[in-house]
Design a protein around this motif. Structure first.
Motif, mmCIF file in Angstrom:
data_model
loop_
_atom_site.group_PDB
_atom_site.id
_atom_site.type_symbol
_atom_site.label_atom_id
_atom_site.label_comp_id
_atom_site.label_asym_id
_atom_site.label_seq_id
_atom_site.Cartn_x
_atom_site.Cartn_y
_atom_site.Cartn_z
ATOM 1 N N GLU A 206 55.616 9.188 9.086
ATOM 2 C CA GLU A 206 55.327 10.432 8.882
ATOM 3 C C GLU A 206 54.058 10.706 8.278
ATOM 4 O O GLU A 206 53.297 11.735 8.426
ATOM 5 N N LEU B 107 59.914 5.190 7.822
ATOM 6 C CA LEU B 107 59.987 6.682 8.138
ATOM 7 C C LEU B 107 58.653 7.066 7.258
ATOM 8 O O LEU B 107 57.774 7.813 7.933
ATOM 9 N N ARG C 154 64.569 1.323 6.409
ATOM 10 C CA ARG C 154 64.380 2.533 7.394
ATOM 11 C C ARG C 154 63.385 3.513 6.698
ATOM 12 O O ARG C 154 62.569 4.348 7.263
ATOM 13 N N THR D 15 68.586 17.374 10.709
ATOM 14 C CA THR D 15 68.927 15.891 9.959
ATOM 15 C C THR D 15 69.007 16.374 8.636
ATOM 16 O O THR D 15 68.820 17.181 7.711
ATOM 17 N N ILE E 12 64.747 6.558 15.835
ATOM 18 C CA ILE E 12 65.121 7.082 14.669
ATOM 19 C C ILE E 12 65.647 8.722 15.070
ATOM 20 O O ILE E 12 64.950 9.356 15.598
ATOM 21 N N PRO E 13 66.918 9.181 14.716
ATOM 22 C CA PRO E 13 67.351 10.623 14.982
ATOM 23 C C PRO E 13 66.199 11.384 14.185
ATOM 24 O O PRO E 13 65.752 11.194 12.975
ATOM 25 N N SER F 12 69.289 13.278 6.068
ATOM 26 C CA SER F 12 69.064 12.227 5.300
ATOM 27 C C SER F 12 67.529 11.687 5.435
ATOM 28 O O SER F 12 67.262 11.119 6.525
ATOM 29 N N HIS F 13 66.471 11.958 4.348
ATOM 30 C CA HIS F 13 65.351 11.728 4.837
ATOM 31 C C HIS F 13 64.981 10.331 4.735
ATOM 32 O O HIS F 13 64.048 9.837 5.055
ATOM 33 N N ASP F 14 66.054 9.446 4.205
ATOM 34 C CA ASP F 14 65.885 8.018 4.365
ATOM 35 C C ASP F 14 66.185 7.253 5.376
ATOM 36 O O ASP F 14 65.903 6.197 5.718
ATOM 37 N N GLU F 15 66.913 8.052 6.339
ATOM 38 C CA GLU F 15 67.495 7.451 7.442
ATOM 39 C C GLU F 15 67.219 8.211 8.926
ATOM 40 O O GLU F 15 67.466 7.634 9.794
ATOM 41 N N GLU F 16 66.487 9.232 8.577
ATOM 42 C CA GLU F 16 66.268 10.225 9.776
ATOM 43 C C GLU F 16 64.748 10.598 9.607
ATOM 44 O O GLU F 16 64.594 10.932 8.550
ATOM 45 N N LEU F 17 64.296 11.183 10.654
ATOM 46 C CA LEU F 17 62.649 11.722 10.736
ATOM 47 C C LEU F 17 62.625 12.797 9.919
ATOM 48 O O LEU F 17 63.495 13.790 10.096
ATOM 49 N N SER F 18 61.760 13.034 9.205
ATOM 50 C CA SER F 18 61.202 14.067 8.524
ATOM 51 C C SER F 18 59.780 14.577 9.139
ATOM 52 O O SER F 18 58.986 13.834 9.671
ATOM 53 N N THR G 174 63.541 17.177 10.231
ATOM 54 C CA THR G 174 63.309 17.618 11.617
ATOM 55 C C THR G 174 64.862 18.097 12.118
ATOM 56 O O THR G 174 65.681 17.784 11.280
#
Lengths: 461, 200
Positions: free
Chosen positions: A365, A361, A357, B84, A202-203, B86-92, B76
């Motif tokens: 996290e 995440l 997703r 990034t 995941i990016p 989108s917090h629902d599609e990418e890592l935070s 991140t």
């Protein structure tokens, strides 16, 4: 030039004395590791050459380079690596070093480039590594000797992929990647087959360091014994969530209340180890809602292992693949004997829904990374270990490898039979037993590679 | 000394269309420079209070600066060097959609059962460059800041500086300004061992 010749002179590790680092006497009920393995700088330099230089190392994901001329960079220990997909779609891996003055060629982590130009003197290489330009070549008064030399990027000794994971080796003398992974392929499959269109990191980059030896992470990656102490603050937070308090948007698992769950460890050739346990609640897995489709696609056994089991797998030497709080792939990169860089990837299914997703995440996290509620407690414990081990005069032998030895059995058990895996050894018991025996094989392989390196023998005869 | 050009104070651009969370805001009753300055002072006071409470480990006071339904987000950076989105599609690094997540952080920091938080690092937060984003109203405003947190990781005997920028959405609740949304852009994301809310 072979690696032995390339080593700095004056490093004195006596091959005959290697046994003293691993005290491996199973018949006496003894397995101990010497503290120098974590703190000895000379040994560390040998380790880079003989372990990291002579076996497969995880480099990255095929999904990072889907199209021609895509690339990513990384390292094998301290060696910079450039991985490209050529115009011919073939994946190649190179030392990320310009042939001219040795500058690191590409200092971008990921991208697309038909040509990589060294910013120092503009020597240029295409995506197959071929040198396509030496600036002002004709005006350079180069002698014949130079003209007859190879000016292309130097390829790694080997590069190969399995299920979208790209591995490389500095030495060409390695087994086929699939043979190296052996039965640990099952666990890679469990993770990488979850998405109908494949899996991807995941990016978002998660990169941190800890001030300790890389093997402290290797050990912790399969350690359940520490959970109820190191992560007590996290377990208390989870207890609070189960009572309806705290952040209700993440899970409320009850590990401490399920210390009796069935747990098993397996070890495999080439130093790999796996810890597996029952998953208390299969419904919490993001994939659970698609269990039927998953069963249809990968079969019932794999699908059920995906939801009803958790595992932490160590792919020797420094990659950890885990299915527990989330799907995580971690690499512990040694920088110096007491400094390690961690790269971690949260894996998700390509094309999965936003809600699925987001769930992954939040779980990831919650626990992992330098900013999670649990991983920092591990990292700081590694640092305390490093501090404790570094003190001269302390006890030389560590006693952290004996739990479970009484129940250690050769070959497989019911669980490995389910997946047709043939481990070297297995252990089965409860979570509370906190087995340490799956660490034996990684250390045996470490010693084997160190021994063969020191003796100047092939790593994989 | 150059003369202060009073006229140069820019009129805040129109509020961004992507107003997150909460009811649509009423426009400021008067957008006179004085009214704007009062609002900015109130916002700055809140942001500086947050810095002080974290440094003084006044955890309950810190939590009380946030609304119950607050969003707290530390995105991140992607491998290509972009942030990034989108917090629902990418890592935070951290993402919460409620204050309870922050309260969990505090419980861990103060639990004495977290090796990473024993002892809690000593910090000094510096915040500056506080400006409006868009047009504020009497009950809603968005601000940005630049920040540096110096942290002594006591057990390591090492000092680190974390830095970046932050965006705030403040809401006036019963006459008191609270943080409804905070997005922290951590610019040095090569993290030494650990980072937590007290170092951001």
């Amino acid at each position: 030039m072979n690696i032995t010749q390339a080593l700095p002179r004056g490093i004195g590790v006596d091959p005959q004395a290697m046994m003293r680092y691993i005290d491996d006497r199973p018949n006496d009920g003894i397995f101990q590791v010497h503290r120098d393995v974590f703190i000895d700088r000379d040994l560390f330099e040998r380790e880079l050459a003989y372990v990291f230089g002579r076996t497969w190392n995880f480099l990255g994901f095929e999904s990072q380079i889907p199209k021609p001329h895509d690339f990513f960079t990384g390292h094998i220990a301290r060696t910079p690596v450039l991985v490209t997909r050529g115009g011919d779609k073939q994946i190649r891996a190179f030392f990320n070093v310009c042939r001219h003055k040795g500058a690191m060629l590409c200092n971008v982590e990921q991208g697309m480039a038909r040509v990589h130009v060294c910013p120092y003197h503009a020597w240029s290489y295409d995506s197959t590594g071929a040198n396509v330009s030496i600036k002002d070549h004709a005006a350079g008064d180069y002698p014949k000797g130079f003209e007859s030399e190879d000016h292309n990027l130097k390829p790694l000794g080997a590069v190969a992929s399995y299920k979208g994971l790209v591995f490389g080796s500095i030495s060409p003398d390695v087994p086929l990647l699939e043979d190296f992974l052996g039965d640990t392929k099952f666990f890679v499959d469990l993770v990488m087959d979850q998405g109908p269109h494949g899996m991807e990191p995941i990016p978002g980059r998660a990169l941190y360091t800890f001030r300790g030896n890389w093997k402290l992470q290797l050990e912790n990656g399969m350690d359940t014994y520490h959970l109820t102490t190191t992560h007590l603050s996290f377990l208390n937070i989870q207890s609070d969530r189960r009572r309806g308090g705290g952040n209700q948007e993440v899970r409320k698992s009850n590990v401490a209340g399920n210390m009796g769950i069935k747990t098993s460890t397996f070890t495999f050739p080439h130093g790999h180890g796996v810890l597996t346990l029952e998953n208390e609640d299969p419904t919490i897995r993001p994939i659970y809602s698609q269990l039927d489709q998953l069963r249809a696609r990968v079969g019932k056994t794999k699908a059920d292992w995906t939801t009803a089991r958790s595992f932490n797998a160590t792919i020797f030497p420094n990659m950890n693949l885990s299915q527990n709080y989330a799907l995580i792939l971690r690499v512990a990169r040694p920088i110096s004997v007491d400094l390690t860089e961690m790269t971690s990837y949260c894996l998700g299914a390509i094309g999965e829904s936003r809600a699925q997703r987001a769930l992954r995440l939040r779980e990831f996290e919650d626990f992992f990374n330098a900013s999670g509620l649990a991983t920092p407690d591990d990292s700081l414990m590694y640092e305390r270990c490093q501090d404790g081990l570094t003190n001269a005069g302390g006890p030389p032998w560590l006693q952290g490898y004996a739990r479970g030895m009484n129940e250690l059995k050769p070959g497989g058990n019911d669980w490995t039979n389910e997946i047709s895996a043939r481990p070297l050894q297995n252990w089965m018991g409860t979570f509370k037993a906190g087995p340490e025996v799956m660490l034996h094989e990684p250390y045996r392989e470490w010693q084997r590679l160190m021994d063969t390196g020191l003796r100047g023998e092939r790593a994989y005869p | 000394m150059p003369a202060v050009k009073k006229k140069s104070r820019p009129t805040p651009p129109a509020a961004r269309s992507a107003q997150s969370r909460g009811a649509p805001s009423l426009p400021a009753r008067k957008s006179s420079p004085e009214a704007l300055r009062d609002l900015l002072d109130a916002g700055r006071d809140l942001i500086e209070s947050e810095a002080m409470y974290l440094d003084e480990r006044r955890w309950d006071d810190w939590l009380a600066l946030y609304t119950e339904k607050c969003e707290y987000w530390v995105p991140t950076w992607r491998m290509d060097g972009t942030l990034t989105t989108s917090h629902d599609e990418e890592l935070s690094h951290i993402y919460y959609s409620n204050r309870a997540g922050l309260a969990e952080r505090v419980s861990r920091l103060t639990s004495r059962w977290s090796p990473a938080s024993s002892p809690v690092p000593r910090t000094c937060h510096i915040v500056a460059n506080i400006r409006f984003i868009g047009a504020p109203s009497q009950d809603r405003m968005q601000l940005r800041s630049s920040w540096v947190t110096h942290a002594l990781y006591i057990r390591q005997r090492q000092t680190y500086a974390f830095f970046g920028s932050a965006e705030y959405e403040l809401a006036s609740v019963s006459g008191k300004w609270l943080i409804a949304r905070k997005k922290v852009v951590l610019k040095n994301d090569y993290i030494p061992s650990m980072i937590d809310v007290n170092c951001l």
